[in-house]
Design a protein around this motif. Structure first.
Motif, PDB file in Angstrom:
ATOM      1  N   SER A   1       0.703  -1.009   0.050  1.00 25.50           N
ATOM      2  CA  SER A   1       0.077  -0.042   0.024  1.00 25.50           C
ATOM      3  C   SER A   1       0.863   1.303  -0.129  1.00 25.50           C
ATOM      4  O   SER A   1       0.544   2.430  -0.665  1.00 25.50           O
ATOM      5  CB  SER A   1      -0.938   0.024   1.202  1.00 25.50           C
ATOM      6  N   SER A   2       2.143   1.072   0.619  1.00 23.55           N
ATOM      7  CA  SER A   2       3.017   2.314   0.271  1.00 23.55           C
ATOM      8  C   SER A   2       3.700   2.570  -0.862  1.00 23.55           C
ATOM      9  O   SER A   2       3.462   3.886  -1.227  1.00 23.55           O
ATOM     10  CB  SER A   2       4.138   2.077   1.644  1.00 23.55           C
ATOM     11  N   ILE A   3       3.589   1.523  -1.566  1.00 26.92           N
ATOM     12  CA  ILE A   3       4.222   1.459  -2.914  1.00 26.92           C
ATOM     13  C   ILE A   3       3.066   2.502  -3.678  1.00 26.92           C
ATOM     14  O   ILE A   3       3.387   3.062  -4.507  1.00 26.92           O
ATOM     15  CB  ILE A   3       4.608   0.293  -3.365  1.00 26.92           C
ATOM     16  N   ILE A   4       2.010   1.951  -3.632  1.00 25.05           N
ATOM     17  CA  ILE A   4       0.789   2.286  -4.401  1.00 25.05           C
ATOM     18  C   ILE A   4       0.656   3.865  -4.177  1.00 25.05           C
ATOM     19  O   ILE A   4       0.518   4.702  -5.097  1.00 25.05           O
ATOM     20  CB  ILE A   4      -0.531   1.727  -4.059  1.00 25.05           C
ATOM     21  N   ALA A   5       0.491   4.364  -2.794  1.00 30.87           N
ATOM     22  CA  ALA A   5       0.423   5.673  -2.598  1.00 30.87           C
ATOM     23  C   ALA A   5       1.649   6.562  -2.932  1.00 30.87           C
ATOM     24  O   ALA A   5       1.511   7.682  -3.306  1.00 30.87           O
ATOM     25  CB  ALA A   5      -0.002   5.914  -1.006  1.00 30.87           C
ATOM     26  N   ASN A   6       2.827   6.151  -2.435  1.00 26.07           N
ATOM     27  CA  ASN A   6       3.818   6.816  -2.891  1.00 26.07           C
ATOM     28  C   ASN A   6       3.995   6.836  -4.195  1.00 26.07           C
ATOM     29  O   ASN A   6       4.727   8.215  -4.849  1.00 26.07           O
ATOM     30  CB  ASN A   6       5.415   6.181  -2.611  1.00 26.07           C
ATOM     31  N   GLY A   7       3.660   6.056  -5.214  1.00 28.83           N
ATOM     32  CA  GLY A   7       3.805   6.238  -6.432  1.00 28.83           C
ATOM     33  C   GLY A   7       2.764   6.990  -7.148  1.00 28.83           C
ATOM     34  O   GLY A   7       2.935   7.662  -8.563  1.00 28.83           O
ATOM     35  N   SER A   8       1.762   7.412  -6.393  1.00 31.88           N
ATOM     36  CA  SER A   8       0.602   8.184  -7.317  1.00 31.88           C
ATOM     37  C   SER A   8       0.327   9.523  -6.661  1.00 31.88           C
ATOM     38  O   SER A   8      -0.027  10.515  -7.474  1.00 31.88           O
ATOM     39  CB  SER A   8      -0.744   7.311  -6.882  1.00 31.88           C
ATOM     40  N   MET A   9       0.733   9.890  -5.389  1.00 34.95           N
ATOM     41  CA  MET A   9       0.238  11.011  -4.777  1.00 34.95           C
ATOM     42  C   MET A   9       1.158  12.270  -5.395  1.00 34.95           C
ATOM     43  O   MET A   9       0.449  13.254  -5.809  1.00 34.95           O
ATOM     44  CB  MET A   9       0.650  10.923  -3.442  1.00 34.95           C
ATOM     45  N   GLY A  10       2.383  12.271  -5.599  1.00 31.26           N
ATOM     46  CA  GLY A  10       3.267  13.422  -5.712  1.00 31.26           C
ATOM     47  C   GLY A  10       3.203  13.563  -7.140  1.00 31.26           C
ATOM     48  O   GLY A  10       2.934  14.862  -7.531  1.00 31.26           O
ATOM     49  N   ASN A  11       3.068  12.807  -8.024  1.00 32.65           N
ATOM     50  CA  ASN A  11       3.160  13.227  -9.521  1.00 32.65           C
ATOM     51  C   ASN A  11       1.780  13.203 -10.092  1.00 32.65           C
ATOM     52  O   ASN A  11       1.572  13.986 -11.092  1.00 32.65           O
ATOM     53  CB  ASN A  11       4.035  12.045 -10.125  1.00 32.65           C
ATOM     54  N   LEU A  12       0.946  12.483  -9.835  1.00 31.59           N
ATOM     55  CA  LEU A  12      -0.529  12.371 -10.231  1.00 31.59           C
ATOM     56  C   LEU A  12      -1.375  13.099  -9.589  1.00 31.59           C
ATOM     57  O   LEU A  12      -2.321  13.943 -10.161  1.00 31.59           O
ATOM     58  CB  LEU A  12      -0.825  10.721 -10.314  1.00 31.59           C
ATOM     59  N   ILE A  13      -1.782  13.114  -8.346  1.00 33.21           N
ATOM     60  CA  ILE A  13      -2.636  13.608  -7.436  1.00 33.21           C
ATOM     61  C   ILE A  13      -2.660  14.884  -6.959  1.00 33.21           C
ATOM     62  O   ILE A  13      -3.586  15.516  -7.314  1.00 33.21           O
ATOM     63  CB  ILE A  13      -3.117  12.356  -6.469  1.00 33.21           C
ATOM     64  N   PHE A  14      -1.615  15.004  -6.241  1.00 39.82           N
ATOM     65  CA  PHE A  14      -1.423  16.629  -5.698  1.00 39.82           C
ATOM     66  C   PHE A  14      -1.019  17.493  -6.616  1.00 39.82           C
ATOM     67  O   PHE A  14       0.132  17.233  -7.163  1.00 39.82           O
ATOM     68  CB  PHE A  14      -0.630  16.465  -4.486  1.00 39.82           C
ATOM     69  N   SER A  15      -1.579  18.584  -6.961  1.00 40.27           N
ATOM     70  CA  SER A  15      -1.107  19.565  -7.916  1.00 40.27           C
ATOM     71  C   SER A  15       0.346  19.939  -7.686  1.00 40.27           C
ATOM     72  O   SER A  15       1.014  20.248  -8.518  1.00 40.27           O
ATOM     73  CB  SER A  15      -2.126  20.638  -8.307  1.00 40.27           C
ATOM     74  N   ASN A  16       0.540  20.278  -6.313  1.00 43.08           N
ATOM     75  CA  ASN A  16       1.789  20.665  -5.953  1.00 43.08           C
ATOM     76  C   ASN A  16       3.056  19.691  -5.532  1.00 43.08           C
ATOM     77  O   ASN A  16       4.096  19.996  -5.259  1.00 43.08           O
ATOM     78  CB  ASN A  16       1.643  21.807  -4.911  1.00 43.08           C
ATOM     79  N   GLY A  17       2.616  18.459  -5.850  1.00 45.27           N
ATOM     80  CA  GLY A  17       3.554  17.315  -5.611  1.00 45.27           C
ATOM     81  C   GLY A  17       3.680  16.982  -4.130  1.00 45.27           C
ATOM     82  O   GLY A  17       4.406  16.129  -3.913  1.00 45.27           O
ATOM     83  N   GLN A  18       2.970  17.488  -3.322  1.00 45.74           N
ATOM     84  CA  GLN A  18       3.004  17.277  -1.972  1.00 45.74           C
ATOM     85  C   GLN A  18       1.850  16.972  -1.293  1.00 45.74           C
ATOM     86  O   GLN A  18       0.742  17.790  -1.334  1.00 45.74           O
ATOM     87  CB  GLN A  18       3.747  18.406  -1.131  1.00 45.74           C
ATOM     88  N   PRO A  19       1.575  15.958  -0.285  1.00 45.49           N
ATOM     89  CA  PRO A  19       2.922  15.080   0.122  1.00 45.49           C
ATOM     90  C   PRO A  19       2.957  14.022  -0.861  1.00 45.49           C
ATOM     91  O   PRO A  19       2.188  13.624  -1.602  1.00 45.49           O
ATOM     92  CB  PRO A  19       2.201  14.287   1.413  1.00 45.49           C
ATOM     93  N   ALA A  20       4.286  13.704  -0.999  1.00 42.44           N
ATOM     94  CA  ALA A  20       4.427  12.707  -2.025  1.00 42.44           C
ATOM     95  C   ALA A  20       4.732  11.213  -1.383  1.00 42.44           C
ATOM     96  O   ALA A  20       4.811  10.243  -2.086  1.00 42.44           O
ATOM     97  CB  ALA A  20       5.985  12.951  -2.567  1.00 42.44           C
ATOM     98  N   THR A  21       5.007  11.198  -0.170  1.00 43.17           N
ATOM     99  CA  THR A  21       5.127   9.928   0.705  1.00 43.17           C
ATOM    100  C   THR A  21       4.113   9.741   1.832  1.00 43.17           C
ATOM    101  O   THR A  21       3.720  10.740   2.287  1.00 43.17           O
ATOM    102  CB  THR A  21       6.511   9.739   1.244  1.00 43.17           C
TER     103      THR A  21
END
Length: 599
Positions: A361-381
């Motif tokens: 689940s960490s791999i899923i979230a870390n791989g999606s949040m910063g680049n895809l979901i949050f427009s400013n890239g944060q949080p990324a992990t």
């Protein structure tokens, strides 16, 4: 050898290299409204003559795609080969600018004037045609479909592609739609005529893609099968998996609850809730009726620790079920968590084999949040996520782009479109409450009678993500949606069976792409559940009986007649309605009509 090294050796790169391996096992020719056809037999599927090709396969290499995908769109290859059903097909691969890869397989002699497009899983990034939810479908077995699929505009499941607005749009909706347009152009060129009926079938992200088509491009398909849809993409791939990972991470950074302990929890859940649906059979058909407290599994004085959980382990399970809430207001931040009865399916997702192994689940979230979901890239992990309403408000900035939760399917229904949703009650990746919430939203938006005229939802007891699990998970929903589209025969009960083929990474035979664990050879790898025994580190589990079971459209559950073999579908009938109360949560407003954006 590290996981990253293993993934690199397999040809993957970037921070989500492992995610690629884990999840793999996860036009405008406006289509006229489907013309009527004479139904064939009780199934209601139209009897359509096989149409042979009128063009050489090689000639398809010259089909112009520029008017579809723009400058740079080309056919890369067109070769005659043998397809999955041992029929000769013309296999065409191409690129729709800038980088959407697609593959279309056109039978040379067996085409029955139907088109079927399949979805992909995870973050896509690979080009495979896998037909799921079609176990025993005669049209599939006879190679009667032209079939196609797309990689959704990027290669590999490294989430870095999310930095590019064009690639975000291609993944969100453009890849699936333009593939349909291109495939239909190839059908015209190869057979000298268009398709009579068009279908889409996908699970996981493929289920999200299926709903994208119904919502954004209602003219593309007559019938759609959407399984375990990742429709709440931004919440699912951030707060949901981040919470599951954080909940199982101890102060030392290692996992608290391990896979070998899950049978203890699962047995306790079954003891408390198995009989609530009227049959003690190892499956929970109505998890919403279950009242279970993981604290009941905590070791008491003198109890053998191999038969009970520690207080810390039980607390992890409680947090899994409960999901995240805003600490000040108590507001739910996800619509639902894993359901009672799903415990064995947690292995390899948010419960690793050993404390020093990564939590998927960490791999899923870390791989999606910063680049895809949050427009400013944060949080990324995961370790940087704050579980509160403010975070929720920021992460949904892109929900209109990626999500497919709009319940206004008026245009799709007006064209005679039919939609079948399905979800496994034991799905650990995407809570089935998501799909129930969408079913409810459809009824609220369009009215119950209108919704019932074109939509059905099936919930499979004991089934995991797209397939697998303890419950029967081999079934055919493609034939019922065809019969509904072509013959007006609305589906009722469908029969599910114990799979007879090996299940690998959520793929029963050639079935749905869906994550189920690390790739073979990777640290923490495990054989597929239900096919090759339990994951390493888990004690042997008794093998369940081969069985078949009817599943009725939600909210009805199956009931044992009281006579006959309980493992045979013929011994079951329609039981009572069991409605699930979808809780109020921060994203309730996401299930309202909206127009998607293109940015």
């Amino acid at each position: 050898m590290s996981i990253r090294t293993i993934a690199h050796g397999a040809g993957w790169s970037g921070p989500l290299a492992l995610f690629a391996a884990l999840l793999i096992a996860a036009i405008l020719l406006i289509q006229p409204k489907a013309r009527g056809a004479e139904p064939s037999g009780a199934a209601g599927v139209a009897s359509l003559a096989a149409v042979p090709a009128t063009s050489d396969c090689a000639a398809l290499a010259k089909v112009d795609l520029v008017h579809i995908g723009g400058a740079g769109s080309v056919i890369n290859s067109a070769v005659e080969t043998v397809g999955a059903q041992q029929a000769t097909v013309c296999a065409v691969e191409g690129t729709l600018a800038p980088a959407i890869k697609f593959r279309v397989e056109l039978p040379t002699k067996t085409w029955t004037q139907r088109y079927l497009q399949t979805g992909c899983g995870g973050l896509c990034g690979n080009l495979n045609i896998r037909i799921g939810a079609a176990d025993g479908c005669p049209t599939v077995d006879a190679s009667g479909f032209v079939v196609a699929s797309s990689d959704m505009g990027h290669e590999g499941m490294d989430g870095d592609f999310g930095r590019d607005p064009q690639k975000r749009a291609d993944f969100a909706y453009r890849g699936v739609h333009l593939t349909a347009v291109a495939a239909k152009a190839l059908i015209h060129a190869f057979y000298g005529q268009g398709e009579r009926f068009s279908y889409f079938s996908g699970c996981s992200d493929g289920g999200r893609e299926a709903l994208v088509e119904a919502q954004r491009f209602p003219e593309d398909f007559n019938g759609i099968v959407a399984g375990a849809p990742a429709m709440n993409f931004v919440v699912q791939n951030s707060l949901y998996h981040a919470w599951q990972a954080r909940s199982n991470t101890g102060p030392d950074g290692g996992a608290i609850l391990l896979a070998s302990r899950l049978p203890i929890l699962h047995a306790a859940v079954l003891k408390a809730c198995d009989g609530l649906d009227g049959q003690v059979d190892g499956l929970i058909s109505a998890p919403g009726q279950c009242r279970f407290d993981p604290a009941a599994t905590v070791c008491r004085g003198g109890q053998d620790p191999s038969t009970c959980l520690t207080a810390q382990e039980a607390e992890v399970a409680r947090r899994f079920y409960a999901g995240p809430r805003d600490p000040k207001t108590g507001e739910r931040l996800t619509v639902g968590g894993p359901q009672y009865g799903s415990e064995l399916q947690w292995a390899g997702v948010y419960v690793p084999m050993a404390a020093d192994q990564p939590i998927f689940s960490s791999i899923i979230a870390n791989g999606s949040m910063g680049n895809l979901i949050f427009s400013n890239g944060q949080p990324a992990t995961v370790d940087k996520v704050t579980f509160d309403h403010a975070t929720f408000e920021r992460l949904v900035e892109r929900y209109r782009l990626f999500d497919s939760t709009s319940p206004d399917l008026s245009a799709f229904a007006d064209r005679g479109g039919k939609l079948i949703l399905f979800h496994g009650w034991a799905d650990p990746h995407i809570s089935p409450i998501n799909t129930i919430a969408y079913n409810d939203a459809l009824k609220a938006t369009m009215g119950e009678a209108r919704a019932a005229s074109f939509e059905r939802l099936y919930l499979m007891p004991g089934m995991g993500h797209c397939s697998g699990g303890e419950g029967p998970s081999a079934f055919d929903l493609l034939t019922p949606v065809m019969a509904w589209v072509e013959g007006g025969r609305a589906p009722d009960a469908i029969v599910t069976r114990t799979p007879t083929q090996t299940t690998m990474f959520g793929l029963p035979g050639g079935g749905h792409p869906g994550p189920a664990g690390p790739p073979p050879g990777a640290k923490g790898a495990m054989p597929p559940r239900g096919a090759m025994g339990p994951p390493p580190g888990m004690p042997p589990q008794p093998t369940g009986p081969a069985r078949s079971r009817p599943v009725y459209p939600y909210p009805y559950i199956a009931a044992y007649t009281g006579t006959g073999d309980p493992n045979a579908a013929s011994s079951w009938m329609r039981g009572r309605a069991v409605n699930v109360q979808v809780p109020a949560w921060a994203g309730t407003g996401l299930y309202r009509p909206y127009q998607g954006v293109t940015g």
